[in-house]
Scaffold this active site. Structure first.
Site, PDB file in Angstrom:
ATOM      1  N   TRP A  21       0.835  -1.205   0.000  1.00 34.02           N
ATOM      2  CA  TRP A  21       0.000   0.000   0.000  1.00 34.02           C
ATOM      3  C   TRP A  21       0.868   1.251   0.000  1.00 34.02           C
ATOM      4  CZ3 TRP A  21      -4.943   2.014   0.087  1.00 34.02           C
ATOM      5  CH2 TRP A  21      -5.039   3.340   0.528  1.00 34.02           C
ATOM      6  N   ASN A  23       0.487   5.705   0.140  1.00 35.18           N
ATOM      7  CA  ASN A  23      -0.213   6.982  -0.022  1.00 35.18           C
ATOM      8  C   ASN A  23       0.814   8.107  -0.089  1.00 35.18           C
ATOM      9  OD1 ASN A  23      -0.906   5.982   2.957  1.00 35.18           O
ATOM     10  ND2 ASN A  23      -1.076   8.171   3.128  1.00 35.18           N
ATOM     11  N   ASP A  24       0.650   9.186   0.638  1.00 31.19           N
ATOM     12  CA  ASP A  24       1.400  10.436   0.415  1.00 31.19           C
ATOM     13  C   ASP A  24       2.892  10.317   0.041  1.00 31.19           C
ATOM     14  OD1 ASP A  24      -0.879  10.821   1.897  1.00 31.19           O
ATOM     15  OD2 ASP A  24       0.086  11.939   3.492  1.00 31.19           O
ATOM     16  N   PHE A  80       4.152   8.768  10.180  1.00 32.54           N
ATOM     17  CA  PHE A  80       3.279   9.513   9.271  1.00 32.54           C
ATOM     18  C   PHE A  80       4.102  10.483   8.409  1.00 32.54           C
ATOM     19  CE2 PHE A  80      -1.427   9.360  10.838  1.00 32.54           C
ATOM     20  CZ  PHE A  80      -1.419   7.991  10.717  1.00 32.54           C
ATOM     21  N   SER A  81       3.376  11.256   7.594  1.00 31.38           N
ATOM     22  CA  SER A  81       4.029  12.071   6.557  1.00 31.38           C
ATOM     23  C   SER A  81       4.954  13.159   7.102  1.00 31.38           C
ATOM     24  CB  SER A  81       2.955  12.721   5.683  1.00 31.38           C
ATOM     25  OG  SER A  81       2.359  11.719   4.913  1.00 31.38           O
ATOM     26  N   ARG A 147       0.057  17.204  12.426  1.00 30.76           N
ATOM     27  CA  ARG A 147       0.986  16.345  11.674  1.00 30.76           C
ATOM     28  C   ARG A 147       1.532  16.951  10.388  1.00 30.76           C
ATOM     29  NH1 ARG A 147      -4.101  13.481  11.551  1.00 30.76           N
ATOM     30  NH2 ARG A 147      -5.125  13.748   9.547  1.00 30.76           N
ATOM     31  N   GLU A 199      -4.296  18.702   6.210  1.00 33.43           N
ATOM     32  CA  GLU A 199      -3.229  17.701   6.123  1.00 33.43           C
ATOM     33  C   GLU A 199      -2.155  18.200   5.157  1.00 33.43           C
ATOM     34  OE1 GLU A 199      -5.055  13.509   6.990  1.00 33.43           O
ATOM     35  OE2 GLU A 199      -5.749  14.094   5.011  1.00 33.43           O
ATOM     36  N   TRP A 292      -9.236   9.394  -0.141  1.00 30.85           N
ATOM     37  CA  TRP A 292      -9.573   8.562   1.031  1.00 30.85           C
ATOM     38  C   TRP A 292     -11.019   8.077   1.001  1.00 30.85           C
ATOM     39  CZ3 TRP A 292      -5.814   6.353   3.349  1.00 30.85           C
ATOM     40  CH2 TRP A 292      -4.589   6.998   3.535  1.00 30.85           C
TER      41      TRP A 292
HETATM   42  C1  FRU Z   1      -2.797  12.371   4.222  1.00 26.58           C
HETATM   43  C2  FRU Z   1      -2.523  11.650   5.536  1.00 26.58           C
HETATM   44  C3  FRU Z   1      -1.553  12.451   6.382  1.00 26.58           C
HETATM   45  C4  FRU Z   1      -0.948  11.412   7.280  1.00 26.58           C
HETATM   46  C5  FRU Z   1      -0.881  10.204   6.363  1.00 26.58           C
HETATM   47  C6  FRU Z   1      -1.100   8.893   7.045  1.00 26.58           C
HETATM   48  O1  FRU Z   1      -3.168  11.539   3.176  1.00 26.58           O
HETATM   49  O2  FRU Z   1      -3.735  11.409   6.208  1.00 26.58           O
HETATM   50  O3  FRU Z   1      -2.149  13.525   7.072  1.00 26.58           O
HETATM   51  O4  FRU Z   1       0.298  11.787   7.756  1.00 26.58           O
HETATM   52  O5  FRU Z   1      -1.867  10.405   5.355  1.00 26.58           O
HETATM   53  O6  FRU Z   1      -0.809   7.823   6.195  1.00 26.58           O
END
Ligand code: FRU
Length: 465
Positions: A21, A23-24, A80-81, A147, A199, A292
């Protein structure tokens, strides 16, 4: 050229992990002649899970080599990011053997208590990252959203600035040593634009004919009310990236350009968490191709991955009659494709799976990319682009994805330019229209590779493959 002939959805030039998986994008940074990209990564499955920082590197920003995981979850939580910063003068003292350290600023997220705290790790070889033993560098309370730190050099008052989200606002922290931070200000989006949980904030400068201006991009989780209230002109997905244009006084950001509509970084539903590279002198961004609302269910898990990155986009500000607007240009020259066909007003077969269309399309025309049963349609009217993926492929994997608000995007045109560039890559379409003022990013999941382009009305196109 593709290794992907047996898979339908595995992208060729949009980075995706071999397995797992994503994401960011995190910690985008250029070092010497290489670009590094870290990313939110769960290596043990194709659903979101305890977050790691995956790692990839590229020389041309198009073809990426996946490297070993850089940061693993620990006692403080998931990783996290965040962002990377090259500490050239070794102010932090984390350098070794005369080598300047790269600092990776991230948020640790404790899954049960939802305590989010800012942390730092460092490396002098971009392979091994050591977490600082004094973490967290900015503590946070339980049950709170704080975050996604971005760290930049502060050329206005000296020192360094960290920008991070605190619930519905963006907080600014200042430091002289990159380790001890003090809050210097905040910016609350919404008065002009959209409010909601923020975010992945990203602050950068852009040159304009009136001198330098600052841009603050924020990824937003919108409330239902906010979606209805402000997004009636766009699609109504609950996740969008908006931006503000203004000044940074060294302590906080002030928006100076007021607009009647929320300003969006991308007008499709599937571009989020975009940030810019550190250690280069112009704004260059990459975003996550995802949303999301439904990304957790996209069917690419059948091919062992979920989540891909956008192509790199050079960002700038362009003056329009309505004021300054963000302009993004996809960096596609390094793909190395050549023009293979020039067509008008008809259907043509293309290379299977991936191709680029450069079109000149007058109002009243339509461009479709697809196969014999499915297609994404782009209609050009006097006032709008209408991008429709309702018959683009598989959509039974998630109800929200199939709703009209996430299928048909009506986007007001900002210029009368008739030039459009479309890049189709197996499951992702990126469109650049309106001289870069209107990027549109979306995914689609055809059961068979797209292999044709159809044109209707007054339109000509060159196909590159
Ligand atoms: C954005 C987010 C960030 C967080 C990360 C978690 O897509 O929700 O705010 O750090 O993804 O995976």
């Amino acid at each position: 050229m593709s290794e992907n002939k047996n898979s339908v959805w595995r992208t060729e030039v949009h980075f995706a992990p071999k397995y797992g998986w994503l994401n960011d994008p995190n910690g985008l940074i250029k070092l010497d002649d290489e670009y590094h990209m870290f990313f939110q990564y769960y290596p043990e499955g194709t659903s979101w899970g305890p977050m790691h920082w995956g790692h990839a590197r590229s020389k041309d920003l198009i073809y990426w080599e996946e490297l070993p995981i850089a940061l693993y979850p620990d006692d403080m939580g998931y990783i996290f990011s965040g962002s990377c910063f090259l500490d050239k003068e070794n102010i932090s003292g984390f350098g070794a053997d005369g080598k300047a350290p790269v600092l990776a600023f991230y948020t640790s997220n404790e899954a049960e208590t939802h305590q989010e705290q800012q942390c730092v790790a460092y490396s002098t070889d971009m392979v091994d990252f050591t977490k600082y033993d004094g973490n967290p560098i900015i503590p946070g309370p339980e049950h709170s959203n704080r975050r996604d730190p971005e760290v930049i050099r502060n050329d206005v008052i000296g020192g360094y600035t960290m920008i991070l989200t605190e619930e519905e606002c963006i907080a600014f922290y200042h430091s002289d040593d990159l380790i001890h931070w003090e809050r210097s200000g905040s910016f609350v989006p919404g008065e002009n634009g959209l409010s909601g949980i923020c975010e992945c904030p990203c602050l950068f400068r852009a040159e304009t004919e009136e001198g330098e201006k600052w841009v603050l991009m924020i990824s937003m989780i919108l409330t239902d009310e906010e979606k209805e209230k402000t997004l009636s002109v766009y699609n109504k997905s609950g996740y969008v990236m908006q931006y503000y244009i203004g000044d940074f006084d060294g302590k906080t950001f002030h928006d100076t350009e007021k607009a009647d509509v929320p300003l969006l970084v991308d007008y499709g539903t599937d571009f989020y968490a975009g940030v810019v590279f550190s250690n280069i002198d112009y704004p260059l961004s990459i975003g996550w191709i995802g949303n999301w609302e439904y990304s957790a269910d996209i069917p690419t898990s059948r091919e062992d991955f979920r989540g891909m990155m956008s192509l790199p986009r050079k960002l700038g500000l362009k003056k329009t009659p309505a004021g300054y607007r963000l302009q993004s240009s996809m960096l596609i020259d390094n793909i190395g494709f050549e023009c293979t066909k020039t067509i008008d007003n008809r259907s043509i077969h293309t290379e299977e799976g991936m191709f680029i269309v450069k079109a000149k399309a007058d109002s009243g025309s339509e461009i479709m990319v697809g196969n014999d049963v499915h297609a994404i349609s782009v209609k050009i009217t006097d006032t709008e682009y209408i991008v429709d993926r309702s018959n683009a492929g598989k959509k039974d994997f998630n109800e929200k994805y199939a709703e009209e608000r996430c299928s048909v995007f009506r986007i007001p045109r900002q210029t009368d330019s008739n030039e459009l560039t479309l890049i189709w890559d197996h499951a992702v379409l990126e469109i650049e229209a309106d001289n870069g003022l209107t990027p549109v990013t979306l995914f689609a999941f055809p059961e068979k590779n797209y292999d044709r382009v159809e044109l209707k009305g007054n339109v000509t196109a060159e196909i590159f493959s």
